[in-house]
Design an enzyme around this catalytic site. Structure first.
Site, PDB file in Angstrom:
ATOM      1  CG  ASP A 230      -1.820   1.128   1.366  1.00 53.24           C
ATOM      2  OD1 ASP A 230      -2.663   1.248   0.474  1.00 53.24           O
ATOM      3  OD2 ASP A 230      -1.712   1.920   2.326  1.00 53.24           O
ATOM      4  CD  GLU A 291      -2.249   2.755  -3.534  1.00 48.65           C
ATOM      5  OE1 GLU A 291      -3.237   3.443  -3.773  1.00 48.65           O
ATOM      6  OE2 GLU A 291      -1.654   2.804  -2.451  1.00 48.65           O
TER       7      GLU A 291
END
Ligand code: NOJ
Length: 564
Positions: A230, A291
């Site tokens: 993330d 990401e």
């Protein structure tokens, strides 16, 4: 006697080996290792997938109960967004314990059962690793904030303000307001790129690195096949806290100045961490998905790492930004990512962006366009990551009243920013109450389209979006050109139809996609590539090929085997 048993055993072994050898496609560098190049990934937002206990929130047992569905669909790996203990301020992206399961999703035993059931079906599990920040309720942060001399003080980023009531610098949070929060216990500010309840870890501290690397080891031991990392862009900040430049006049949806995040994102130190995580991943034959919001492919290349020693699958969000059905724009983006230094990764939807069904749909041909988009990103050279519900044509359903909003950024940004509830609504399994997602009250309302767009109804309809996904995925898994072939664009001056070849060992497939609202006929430019015809593998509507000429209905899809 022993000899006989041994020779029978050897014959059986040789026969078994031959049988395996016969079944296996021929091997090459791409085919041999790197399972993640062949796999189709599927993102599950666990709150919204399937609720097994009637509390209105999806859970791990719910996911386990749907593994057969996923297998049938053609999914090889599931990425589960954070399911760890969390106060749920950012629905799990605020982790308070990296080595457990949030009780709302189940227990570690439920996770182990999910992992073993998935393994039986050859489905790998990818977890979401929130690397940039923890929850403010994580024991590390509770200790960190307790005193200036606490053992974990330097695990987060604490600074004095510039003056009374003034944060250390001008950095703003991606979720609105200053990125600094004053904490009266120790009279200092801490830094948070996202919500104030998500304090940034100090990755310059080797103890943080070691603790976080150990988290990955914990899950690898439990059978996890990799991580989606993330917000990797935000791991490091300029230690001098230089003010960010103002990008342009005006205000964000949250009323903040529009800054260029020059000094708090994409710092080069990120790559040291990625190399460290990759080393551990390689010991477990695992994959790292990133990401990675990049400005261009040159930036994307940095995430593969020099010598491909960082992320195997940095997501190409530039592809999601081609927000209209424009063959020219897709051609340009695909060509660029195809020339990248690593293997491309394609997504068209996720839990943070408006679903592809609405981004590309024209309101009249949405199902047809959903199939067109599926045919596109599932036949490109690269790994696709699907988003739950995309395969049945789920639409984005944002809240209409501020008081219904669940996602905090939708409340602070209302009405300009309505938050991300719209793309996180419950999975639509059938036509019964709450679309079969829960027997309780769903945490977000089920869109009214569940009556027509649900798994049960679409399974019975050969023309459905779901059937289309299943067919493309079946073809993709069985056809070496689609798995391993190179990408060769053809008919590049056509402004309405996107056509390309996937060529592999003298064989190949052609994909022809009509992105226009009118029927199209295309004379495919096959001869320069040594082919003269295309034989239909499958198509939508009345698409047909005569020799090298293909006719397509509006938004039609044609996929054919090349002939000489
Ligand atoms: C990216 C995640 O996809 C998003 O949902 C989350 O809010 C932020 N990172 C913060 O973790």
């Amino acid at each position: 006697m022993r000899g006989m048993v041994l020779s029978v055993f050897l014959i059986a072994l040789v026969a078994a080996t031959c049988a395996v050898a016969q079944k296996k496609p021929p091997t090459s560098a791409v085919e041999g290792r790197d399972w993640w190049k062949r796999a189709v990934f599927y993102e599950i937002y666990p709150r919204s997938f399937s609720d097994s206990n009637g509390d209105g929130i999806g859970d791990l047992n719910g996911i386990t109960s749907k593994l057969d569905y996923l297998k049938e669909l053609g999914v090889d790996a599931i990425w589960i967004t954070p399911c760890f203990p969390s106060p749920q301020v950012d629905f799990g992206y605020d982790v308070s314990d990296y080595e457990n399961i949030d009780p709302m999703y189940g227990t570690l035993a439920d996770f182990d059962r999910l992992a073993s059931e998935a393994k039986k079906r050859n489905i790998r599990i990818i977890l979401d690793f929130v690397v940039n920040h923890t929850s403010d309720q994580h024991p590390w942060f509770l200790d960190s904030r307790s005193s200036r001399t606490s053992a974990h003080r330097d695990w987060y980023i604490w600074r004095d303000g510039k003056g009374p009531g003034q944060p250390p610098n001008n950095w703003v949070s991606g979720f609105g307001g200053s990125a600094w929060k004053f904490d009266p216990t120790t009279n200092q500010y801490y830094y948070h790129y996202f919500y104030a309840q998500q304090p940034d870890l100090n990755w310059r501290n080797p103890a943080v690195q070691e603790a976080m690397f150990d988290v990955t080891r914990f899950w690898y031991k439990r059978g996890v096949a990799g991580f989606r990392l993330d917000a990797v862009d935000t791991l490091f900040e300029d230690p001098n806290l230089t003010d960010n430049p103002i990008l342009r006049p005006g205000k964000t949806a949250f009323g903040d100045p529009i800054e260029q995040n020059k000094y708090n994102t994409k710092l080069p130190e990120v790559h040291d961490v990625l190399r460290g995580l990759r080393k551990i991943a390689d010991e477990h034959d695992a994959v790292l998905i990133g990401e990675t919001w990049t400005a261009d492919v040159a930036e994307l290349n940095q995430y593969y790492g020099e010598g491909n020693n960082e992320l195997q699958l940095p997501m190409d969000f530039l592809f999601t930004m081609v927000n209209k059905l424009s063959p020219a724009e897709f051609r340009k983006q695909i060509a660029e990512v195809n020339a990248a230094s690593g293997w491309p990764t394609f997504v068209i939807s996720n839990h943070d962006i408006v679903r592809s069904y609405d981004r590309y749909g024209d309101g009249k041909h949405n199902d047809q366009i959903a199939k067109l988009m599926a045919a596109l990103y599932l036949t490109l050279r690269g790994t696709p990551i699907m988003y739950y519900g995309e395969e049945i044509g789920m639409k984005t359903t944002p809240p209409t009243r501020k008081e219904d909003v669940q996602d905090p950024i939708g409340r602070t940004g209302w009405p300009k920013e309505k938050g991300r509830d719209g793309e996180r609504t419950p999975m639509q399994w059938n036509g019964s109450a709450n679309a079969g997602f829960t027997t309780g009250k769903p945490w977000l309302p089920v869109p009214s389209t569940y009556e027509t767009h649900n798994v049960a109804a679409e399974s019975k309809n050969p023309d459905s979006v779901l059937h289309f996904y299943e067919r493309v995925l079946r073809l993709r898994h069985a056809n070496p050109a689609l798995l391993y072939g190179n990408y060769t664009p053809i008919n590049e001056d056509n402004l309405k139809v996107l056509s390309y070849l996937r060529l592999y060992r003298n064989r190949g497939v052609v994909v022809v996609l009509n992105m226009a609202t009118t029927p199209q006929k295309v004379a495919l430019d096959l001869e320069p590539h040594g082919f003269t015809s295309a034989k239909k593998l499958f198509s939508t509507g009345i698409s047909a090929a005569h020799g090298s000429e293909v006719s397509l209905p509006p938004y039609g899809v044609f996929i054919g085997e090349l002939g000489k």
